[in-house]
Design a protein around this motif. Structure first.
Motif, PDB file in Angstrom:
ATOM      1  N   ALA A   1       0.725  -1.148  -0.092  1.00 41.30           N
ATOM      2  CA  ALA A   1      -0.364  -0.218   0.040  1.00 41.30           C
ATOM      3  C   ALA A   1       1.172   1.343  -0.109  1.00 41.30           C
ATOM      4  N   ALA A   2       2.204   1.702   0.926  1.00 41.95           N
ATOM      5  CA  ALA A   2       2.632   2.406   0.517  1.00 41.95           C
ATOM      6  C   ALA A   2       3.942   2.097  -0.696  1.00 41.95           C
ATOM      7  N   ASP A   3       3.396   1.611  -1.835  1.00 44.92           N
ATOM      8  CA  ASP A   3       4.414   2.203  -2.795  1.00 44.92           C
ATOM      9  C   ASP A   3       3.174   1.863  -3.376  1.00 44.92           C
ATOM     10  N   LEU A   4       1.767   2.189  -3.392  1.00 39.67           N
ATOM     11  CA  LEU A   4       0.710   2.376  -4.310  1.00 39.67           C
ATOM     12  C   LEU A   4       0.769   4.457  -4.226  1.00 39.67           C
ATOM     13  N   VAL A   5       0.212   4.417  -2.837  1.00 39.83           N
ATOM     14  CA  VAL A   5       0.009   5.711  -2.601  1.00 39.83           C
ATOM     15  C   VAL A   5       1.129   6.448  -2.995  1.00 39.83           C
ATOM     16  N   ALA A   6       2.575   5.873  -3.090  1.00 34.87           N
ATOM     17  CA  ALA A   6       3.357   6.632  -3.766  1.00 34.87           C
ATOM     18  C   ALA A   6       3.666   6.698  -4.922  1.00 34.87           C
ATOM     19  N   ALA A   7       3.606   6.058  -6.222  1.00 30.83           N
ATOM     20  CA  ALA A   7       3.127   5.866  -7.186  1.00 30.83           C
ATOM     21  C   ALA A   7       2.161   6.258  -7.849  1.00 30.83           C
ATOM     22  N   ALA A   8       1.249   6.453  -7.314  1.00 26.85           N
ATOM     23  CA  ALA A   8      -0.554   6.541  -8.066  1.00 26.85           C
ATOM     24  C   ALA A   8      -0.881   8.167  -8.648  1.00 26.85           C
ATOM     25  N   SER A   9      -1.185   8.124  -9.085  1.00 20.79           N
ATOM     26  CA  SER A   9      -2.106   9.724  -9.388  1.00 20.79           C
ATOM     27  C   SER A   9      -2.423  10.221  -9.004  1.00 20.79           C
ATOM     28  N   GLU A  10      -3.061  11.388  -8.579  1.00 21.11           N
ATOM     29  CA  GLU A  10      -4.307  11.769  -7.719  1.00 21.11           C
ATOM     30  C   GLU A  10      -5.412  11.512  -8.415  1.00 21.11           C
ATOM     31  N   ARG A  11      -5.257  10.837 -10.457  1.00 21.42           N
ATOM     32  CA  ARG A  11      -6.882  10.762 -10.633  1.00 21.42           C
ATOM     33  C   ARG A  11      -6.977   9.380 -10.150  1.00 21.42           C
ATOM     34  N   ASP A  12      -5.845   8.275 -10.212  1.00 24.01           N
ATOM     35  CA  ASP A  12      -6.177   7.014 -10.348  1.00 24.01           C
ATOM     36  C   ASP A  12      -6.393   6.972  -8.418  1.00 24.01           C
ATOM     37  N   LEU A  13      -6.066   7.437  -8.020  1.00 29.05           N
ATOM     38  CA  LEU A  13      -6.239   7.439  -5.903  1.00 29.05           C
ATOM     39  C   LEU A  13      -7.447   7.792  -6.267  1.00 29.05           C
ATOM     40  N   SER A  14      -8.297   8.483  -6.592  1.00 24.57           N
ATOM     41  CA  SER A  14      -9.504   9.240  -6.369  1.00 24.57           C
ATOM     42  C   SER A  14     -10.326   7.889  -6.579  1.00 24.57           C
ATOM     43  N   ALA A  15     -10.461   8.068  -7.880  1.00 26.08           N
ATOM     44  CA  ALA A  15     -10.724   6.363  -8.561  1.00 26.08           C
ATOM     45  C   ALA A  15     -10.996   5.147  -7.705  1.00 26.08           C
ATOM     46  N   ILE A  16      -9.872   4.798  -7.027  1.00 24.32           N
ATOM     47  CA  ILE A  16      -9.438   3.717  -6.565  1.00 24.32           C
ATOM     48  C   ILE A  16     -10.614   3.832  -5.399  1.00 24.32           C
ATOM     49  N   ILE A  17     -10.023   5.285  -5.037  1.00 25.79           N
ATOM     50  CA  ILE A  17     -10.799   5.393  -3.044  1.00 25.79           C
ATOM     51  C   ILE A  17     -12.223   5.278  -2.900  1.00 25.79           C
ATOM     52  N   ALA A  18     -13.226   6.051  -4.321  1.00 25.41           N
ATOM     53  CA  ALA A  18     -14.339   6.157  -4.215  1.00 25.41           C
ATOM     54  C   ALA A  18     -15.265   5.251  -4.984  1.00 25.41           C
ATOM     55  N   THR A  19     -14.467   4.465  -5.787  1.00 26.89           N
ATOM     56  CA  THR A  19     -15.284   2.835  -6.145  1.00 26.89           C
ATOM     57  C   THR A  19     -15.000   1.797  -4.922  1.00 26.89           C
ATOM     58  N   LEU A  20     -14.030   1.636  -4.707  1.00 31.78           N
ATOM     59  CA  LEU A  20     -13.464   0.574  -3.537  1.00 31.78           C
ATOM     60  C   LEU A  20     -14.243   1.039  -2.677  1.00 31.78           C
ATOM     61  N   GLY A  21     -13.667   1.971  -1.519  1.00 34.89           N
ATOM     62  CA  GLY A  21     -14.286   2.059  -0.481  1.00 34.89           C
ATOM     63  C   GLY A  21     -15.321   3.111  -0.856  1.00 34.89           C
ATOM     64  N   GLU A  22     -16.037   3.316  -1.464  1.00 37.50           N
ATOM     65  CA  GLU A  22     -17.456   4.295  -1.619  1.00 37.50           C
ATOM     66  C   GLU A  22     -17.390   5.490  -0.699  1.00 37.50           C
ATOM     67  N   GLU A  23     -15.985   6.320  -0.958  1.00 38.69           N
ATOM     68  CA  GLU A  23     -15.606   7.181  -0.240  1.00 38.69           C
ATOM     69  C   GLU A  23     -16.693   8.553  -0.880  1.00 38.69           C
ATOM     70  N   ARG A  24     -17.441   8.969  -0.277  1.00 34.40           N
ATOM     71  CA  ARG A  24     -17.507  10.563  -0.754  1.00 34.40           C
ATOM     72  C   ARG A  24     -16.623  11.637  -1.369  1.00 34.40           C
ATOM     73  N   HIS A  25     -15.546  11.293   0.078  1.00 35.46           N
ATOM     74  CA  HIS A  25     -14.897  12.906  -0.183  1.00 35.46           C
ATOM     75  C   HIS A  25     -13.338  11.743  -1.042  1.00 35.46           C
ATOM     76  N   ALA A  26     -13.324  10.959  -1.747  1.00 31.25           N
ATOM     77  CA  ALA A  26     -12.243  10.364  -2.076  1.00 31.25           C
ATOM     78  C   ALA A  26     -11.990  11.464  -2.686  1.00 31.25           C
ATOM     79  N   ARG A  27     -12.229  12.430  -3.101  1.00 34.35           N
ATOM     80  CA  ARG A  27     -10.950  13.342  -4.225  1.00 34.35           C
ATOM     81  C   ARG A  27     -10.064  14.293  -2.848  1.00 34.35           C
TER      82      ARG A  27
END
Length: 343
Positions: free
Chosen positions: A145-171
């Motif tokens: 997970a540390a590798d992921l948060v270090a490498a992922a773009s803001e767009r991809d992080l937002s999409a992952i957190i919104a979709t798989l976490g159903e987080e309303r504040h993903a952006r």
């Protein structure tokens, strides 16, 4: 497994260290036969395996976590040849059984998600309740997970957190992560939890602000949804006629996949001019749970983690397994490899 607490005496293997979620109902739907053969595809702490062994059946236990396999050694010894443990992903359950010269089984059970054993070990990095390295890998390979948060773009992080976490504040969470990592690497669970908490405000009696983000990253790092789809298809091929498939899920996206798969496999598609009705696939499963089975108040009081559990079960027919899977089973997200490469 996502059970917790306990201390009851197990019929096989001595003291059980946890209570498996919906354990009694799982045993009922598996319809355990004496001398039958079953696959506990998510062995964990062995709760379901103990129940199956206690009924006189044999078990192949699978877990990608080396710790779970090692901790199951005493149960293997106590089972006197009726339990085989193998370290592997549950998506490989068919291949694992074929290597053991097993061509068919009487039941397959899945307990999806993270186990209590993993949550309670700070060094595994699954939980924000204990500060530890931001890992979250169920196995020992691949990006953390540390590798992921270090490498992922803001767009991809937002999409992952919104979709798989159903987080309303993903952006906002993704933006905060990118801003924080520019100052210093995010390497611990506490760092990430504090970052999320800075933009997601908790209300009284609600879950911790970081819960959904941690869930999303864990599911993505371990490809849990892709593993599930592959495993369901493998179970269809491995189960003997009359064999039972039982799935306990804790995530709405997991439950939706299981529901969609079983709905597809339990109905006969209508014929068309391209595929006459006589050529249409016949059902490969008979659904046993019209609605998902949930834990009752007594179990939830004893084990709060059972609150979100949903059990679905089906019996295998004698029809040949299908090759095509239902469309749109998986959310539209990039793969972990794509994200790590910056696509």
């Amino acid at each position: 497994m996502t059970g917790g607490g306990g201390g009851s005496r197990a019929a096989v293997g001595g003291l059980a260290h946890h209570i498996p979620v919906l354990g009694r109902r799982v045993a009922e739907y598996l319809n355990i036969r004496h001398d039958g053969l079953y696959v506990d595809a998510t062995f964990g702490a062995g709760g379901y395996s103990r129940a199956i062994l206690s009924a006189g059946a044999r078990v192949v236990g699978i877990d990608r976590d080396q710790t779970a396999i090692a901790m199951g050694a005493d149960l293997v010894e106590a089972a006197q040849g009726r339990l085989i443990l193998t370290e592997d992903r549950f998506s490989n359950l068919e291949a694992a059984c074929r290597e053991l010269d097993i061509d068919g089984v009487d039941g397959v059970v899945f307990d999806l998600g993270v186990s209590s054993m993993q949550l309670d070990r700070a060094e595994r990095g699954f939980s924000f309740r204990h500060d530890g390295p931001l890992d979250m890998r169920m196995g020992a390979d691949g990006p953390s997970a540390a590798d992921l948060v270090a490498a992922a773009s803001e767009r991809d992080l937002s999409a992952i957190i919104a979709t798989l976490g159903e987080e309303r504040h993903a952006r906002a969470v993704a933006r905060a992560i990118v801003r924080a990592r520019a100052q210093q690497p995010i390497t611990t669970t506490k760092q990430l939890a504090d970052i999320v908490s800075s933009v997601v405000r908790a209300k009284p009696n609600e879950i911790h602000p970081a819960t959904r983000t941690f869930q999303a990253l864990r599911v993505f790092v371990n490809d849990e949804l892709g593993e599930l789809v592959t495993a369901l298809a493998a179970s269809e091929r491995l189960l003997s006629p009359g064999g039972r498939l039982v799935v306990v899920s804790f995530h709405s996206l997991e439950d939706r996949i299981v529901k969609t798969f079983l709905a597809d496999r339990s109905k006969t598609p209508a014929g068309s001019r391209h595929m006459p009705e006589r050529e249409a696939p016949v059902p490969t499963f008979t659904v046993l749970t019209k609605k998902p089975v949930a834990a009752d108040e007594a179990e939830i009081a004893e084990n709060p983690r059972a609150r979100s559990a949903k059990l679905r079960a089906a019996a295998r027919t004698d029809a040949k397994p299908r090759t095509a899977m239902p469309e749109r089973l998986l959310p539209n997200l990039p793969t972990l490899d794509q994200v790590m490469r910056g696509r």
